[in-house]
Write an enzyme that holds these catalytic residues in place. Structure first.
Site, PDB file in Angstrom:
ATOM      1  N   GLN A 124      46.085  39.135  38.185  1.00 51.76           N
ATOM      2  CA  GLN A 124      47.210  39.094  37.252  1.00 51.76           C
ATOM      3  C   GLN A 124      46.878  38.306  35.992  1.00 51.76           C
ATOM      4  O   GLN A 124      47.299  38.669  34.896  1.00 51.76           O
ATOM      5  CB  GLN A 124      48.447  38.516  37.952  1.00 51.76           C
ATOM      6  N   CYS A 170      49.014  41.040  48.933  1.00 53.13           N
ATOM      7  CA  CYS A 170      48.061  40.183  49.638  1.00 53.13           C
ATOM      8  C   CYS A 170      48.701  38.842  49.990  1.00 53.13           C
ATOM      9  O   CYS A 170      48.204  38.133  50.864  1.00 53.13           O
ATOM     10  CB  CYS A 170      46.777  39.992  48.823  1.00 53.13           C
ATOM     11  N   HIS A 225      52.661  40.224  44.973  1.00 54.32           N
ATOM     12  CA  HIS A 225      51.331  40.589  45.458  1.00 54.32           C
ATOM     13  C   HIS A 225      51.392  40.828  46.956  1.00 54.32           C
ATOM     14  O   HIS A 225      51.748  39.929  47.721  1.00 54.32           O
ATOM     15  CB  HIS A 225      50.346  39.454  45.162  1.00 54.32           C
ATOM     16  N   CYS A 235      44.907  44.464  43.579  1.00 54.40           N
ATOM     17  CA  CYS A 235      44.222  43.180  43.642  1.00 54.40           C
ATOM     18  C   CYS A 235      42.739  43.429  43.907  1.00 54.40           C
ATOM     19  O   CYS A 235      42.379  44.108  44.866  1.00 54.40           O
ATOM     20  CB  CYS A 235      44.834  42.343  44.763  1.00 54.40           C
ATOM     21  N   GLU A 236      41.900  42.881  43.053  1.00 53.46           N
ATOM     22  CA  GLU A 236      40.464  43.108  43.218  1.00 53.46           C
ATOM     23  C   GLU A 236      39.880  42.346  44.403  1.00 53.46           C
ATOM     24  O   GLU A 236      38.768  42.621  44.814  1.00 53.46           O
ATOM     25  CB  GLU A 236      39.709  42.761  41.936  1.00 53.46           C
ATOM     26  N   HIS A 237      40.622  41.392  44.944  1.00 53.72           N
ATOM     27  CA  HIS A 237      40.117  40.614  46.077  1.00 53.72           C
ATOM     28  C   HIS A 237      40.374  41.272  47.424  1.00 53.72           C
ATOM     29  O   HIS A 237      39.615  41.069  48.367  1.00 53.72           O
ATOM     30  CB  HIS A 237      40.735  39.213  46.074  1.00 53.72           C
ATOM     31  N   HIS A 238      41.496  42.026  47.529  1.00 52.42           N
ATOM     32  CA  HIS A 238      41.885  42.611  48.819  1.00 52.42           C
ATOM     33  C   HIS A 238      42.123  44.115  48.752  1.00 52.42           C
ATOM     34  O   HIS A 238      42.412  44.731  49.760  1.00 52.42           O
ATOM     35  CB  HIS A 238      43.175  41.947  49.326  1.00 52.42           C
TER      36      HIS A 238
END
Length: 176
Positions: free
Chosen positions: A110, A140, A138, A69-72
């Site tokens: 995703q 996250c 996920h 995940c590019e956010h976490h």
């Protein structure tokens, strides 16, 4: 690697203790493996084609993948179901799985992953239609934050004949 040592300290542990001393190096090697998709163009896998007269659905389902995940920077993983209706050419089945891996092994969301796979097939194979369905968990969401361990996310990307003909879309989905 000093940043990883700083992170270990920030989390409350000693980066010099026996079990953690080599961890920064291992983390670096792991992240290079997790992101090896940046060092290739996944579309290139699809360029190996064959002239076969097949005008019906080709579906490769349950292609396992692992992504970040590019956010976490937390993992997400699941299966991709990739199908297309050929026009003039087909590709090897393993090439579809390699394409999935090439896009998955990047910092991702995703929704983008689903679209990138479908768009690569559209561009290289020029089929009558392409459909990609991804189902993933996920970390996250499952292992932190809201902590919903049973939650799965499903995304789709639909192109060509699958957009316009509900019977073709239904055939794809019924085979899942």
């Amino acid at each position: 690697m000093n940043s990883i040592r700083d992170l270990i300290k920030l989390c409350g542990d000693d980066p010099d203790r026996d079990g953690l001393f080599e961890t920064p190096k291992r983390v670096l090697h792991a992240f290079l493996e997790y992101t090896e998709g940046y060092r290739e163009d996944p579309k290139n896998h699809l360029k190996k084609t064959f002239d076969v007269d097949h005008k019906q659905l080709v579906l490769v389902k349950d292609i396992e993948f692992y992504s970040m995940c590019e956010h976490h920077f937390a993992p997400f993983f699941g299966v991709a179901h990739v199908g297309y209706i050929p026009d003039a050419k087909i590709t090897g089945l393993s090439k579809i799985a390699r394409t999935v891996d090439g896009y998955a092994k990047r910092f991702q969301v995703q929704e983008r992953l689903t679209n990138e796979i479908a768009e690569a097939i559209e561009e290289i194979l020029e089929p009558k239609g392409t459909m990609v369905v991804i189902e993933a968990k996920h970390m996250c969401m499952c292992g932190r934050g809201i902590k919903k361990s049973d939650a799965a996310t499903i995304t789709t990307s639909v192109h060509g004949i699958f957009e316009n003909q509900s019977d073709k879309r239904a055939e794809f989905l019924s085979l899942l």
